[in-house]
Scaffold this active site. Sequence first.
Site, PDB file in Angstrom:
ATOM      1  N   SER A   1       0.463  -1.548   0.108  1.00  0.00           N
ATOM      2  CA  SER A   1       0.149  -0.510   0.533  1.00  0.00           C
ATOM      3  C   SER A   1       0.577   1.330   0.131  1.00  0.00           C
ATOM      4  O   SER A   1       1.892   0.951  -1.002  1.00  0.00           O
ATOM      5  CB  SER A   1      -0.871  -0.162   1.183  1.00  0.00           C
ATOM      6  OG  SER A   1      -1.930   0.794   0.748  1.00  0.00           O
TER       7      SER A   1
ATOM      8  N   ASP B   1      -9.454  -3.268  -6.515  1.00  0.00           N
ATOM      9  CA  ASP B   1      -9.069  -2.311  -5.626  1.00  0.00           C
ATOM     10  C   ASP B   1      -9.229  -0.715  -5.326  1.00  0.00           C
ATOM     11  O   ASP B   1      -9.062  -0.028  -6.728  1.00  0.00           O
ATOM     12  CB  ASP B   1      -7.906  -2.132  -5.843  1.00  0.00           C
ATOM     13  CG  ASP B   1      -7.064  -2.233  -4.318  1.00  0.00           C
ATOM     14  OD1 ASP B   1      -7.311  -1.491  -3.450  1.00  0.00           O
ATOM     15  OD2 ASP B   1      -5.788  -2.007  -3.869  1.00  0.00           O
TER      16      ASP B   1
ATOM     17  N   HIS C   1      -7.848  -4.665  -1.113  1.00  0.00           N
ATOM     18  CA  HIS C   1      -6.754  -4.015  -0.766  1.00  0.00           C
ATOM     19  C   HIS C   1      -6.384  -4.489   0.900  1.00  0.00           C
ATOM     20  O   HIS C   1      -5.523  -4.876   1.219  1.00  0.00           O
ATOM     21  CB  HIS C   1      -6.372  -2.323  -0.206  1.00  0.00           C
ATOM     22  CG  HIS C   1      -5.923  -1.933  -0.079  1.00  0.00           C
ATOM     23  ND1 HIS C   1      -4.814  -1.263  -1.393  1.00  0.00           N
ATOM     24  CD2 HIS C   1      -5.417  -0.771   1.101  1.00  0.00           C
ATOM     25  CE1 HIS C   1      -4.145  -0.757  -0.887  1.00  0.00           C
ATOM     26  NE2 HIS C   1      -4.138  -0.353   0.222  1.00  0.00           N
TER      27      HIS C   1
END
Length: 653
Positions: free
Chosen positions: A509, A595, A641
């Site tokens: 991330s 995502d 995610h």
Amino acid sequence: QEGTKIHSKRKQNTSITTSELLYKNLLKSEQENWNEISTRYKATTKRIKEKLEELHNKYTFSSRSPRIRFGANVYFEENGCIFLSKADDDEGNVDILFSTEDLGFSDAIIQRIRISPDQKYMAISLKSENSEEATCVVTKLGHFPVVEKVIPSVFSFEWAANDVLYYTNQRNLKCQNVFMTTFTNQKLTKLVYTEQDARFFVDIHYTKDRRFLTINSNSKTTSEVWLVDCRHPFKLPVLVQARRKGVIYHIEHRNDELYILTTYGEPAEYKLMKAPVASSGMENWELVYALEKKTKLVDLEMFSDYCIMFLKKAGHLYLNVISFVLHSVQTIKLPTWASEFELESHPEHTSSTCYFQLTSPVHPPQRFAYSFKENNLIEQAVQEVPIITNCHTTRLLAKSKDETLVPITVFHNVNSKELHRKPLLIHVYGAYGIDLNMSFKEEKLMLIEEGWILAYCHVRGGGDLGLSWHKDGCQQNKLKGLHDLKACIVLLHKLGFSQPKYTAVAAASAGGVLAGALCNTDPELIRAVVLQAPFVDVLNTMMETHLPLTIEEQEEWGNPLADEKCMKYIKSYCPYQNIKPQCYPSVFITAYENDQRVPLAGVLRYVQKLRKAALDHASGTRKKGNWIPNIILDIRASGTHCDSSWEESLNEV
């Protein structure tokens, strides 16, 4: 004129269709590329998978699902079912209250369980692999449990009374409305709170003694809390203290006083303060305890006469036990091998014991109990847990560019000889004030057993050393995190932990910002990079205000649309913006088709540009032994995610 207008509109639609077609073709070619590459690694994948499954089966029981104790009853979840047992039942008799499969939710994960105070209702949230939004299912308990209500798109929920449930709904990653719903004869649902500011996210908790339900509205830097009196759940929520920019606060309750965990006052680290319920404004806040500098508050547990603070300082874990009766604070240092807390649910605030687990990337969770009566820490021995004895933990400090000392936690096999020849895996994050994830992972233990060195770099921007550590690495300070990461890797190599040609970096991330930036500035320090759902196109993403998180993220990255200085600064470190023809490390990226947090389009742009730069460099230099890095993208059709199930994560790992 009309003709012109129609023509331009048509032209615009054509360009949208063309870009969609290009995107689809790019996606298809990446998937074909991945299918071809992954077949080369079949034998390796099979070996690793078997080893991970073996380790998972060996240690999985130690991380059993949490038990929720209500008087004589114990509620727990296993394999998609919720069970009820008696606390004193040694024979293992259980009742099944809920089954995801029986109710057609077979692909869902049970996230949260909430039992009403009189234990007549149970609310649970179910989440599928491919969505961040959960569904709340309310069941009436009894001999034959009955589903009373199904509420879609729910984030948090709590019982304010026996048959009154408050919940927040989630739309497009935002939570801004709070509803109340009742289950008596007069069934009603009504909106009780709406947040108007797009930077704020709303969730619900209740105080440990269940006296108040708290409606918490938080941005990245500021918060505001409203109280619902659980004795009068239909009354309007009452404001504790109006939001003040830069002040975060959370609420607990004990003996008609509010206990306020807040950043108010200097230094801007967490402090425990208190105020009467009737006059809860900031002017009445009185200091109970202030944390030392560079200390991270992980969590706080409130009991009737005590409060326990779970703390991290320079990589070590501590407990601070505050006695409200004796007006004393006792500090307890926890075992040096531990690097992460895993907290357990304590529904009864009158309990005389606080249970928690300690873990590390290479140590399965070990249960501990702190007894207030005995004033001591007890290790809850579980015979089957094999203690990991072959792993050595070292804590180092690297001097960054501005002389700041940055902590590093290193794990390696005690039997390893010639550490400079061993492969090294660096972990980094450095954003949002969030700590590096240092909980147990089977793959980390496998790497240690195979001779790897694991290093966790606690760089600025993360929260490992408290709130100021985060502030010192966000917005106009983002480059400090990059300088910290470089200093950590240089020190590790200097001390004989591996060398550049055996060094890899792993990040997920927002950690992709620093890992991607390092590839541009100092590619010679590392040989490979593994990125999961990486944020690598900061500038373009922060310019797109239609994306769900852009507005609230401005407090972390800045607003390039309103501030040219900010735009230039983001451009100076953004991984995508700074790709150039040079010798890059090999890169492996896992991304998700659906995502919502890190748009796939940005990852695709990054991969294309990186491949081109690597090829341009290789064709432009005729050095002997010149190599072209592997740049691999695995786009997953399922998964999101956030954390996935063990089975899903096993395939990714």
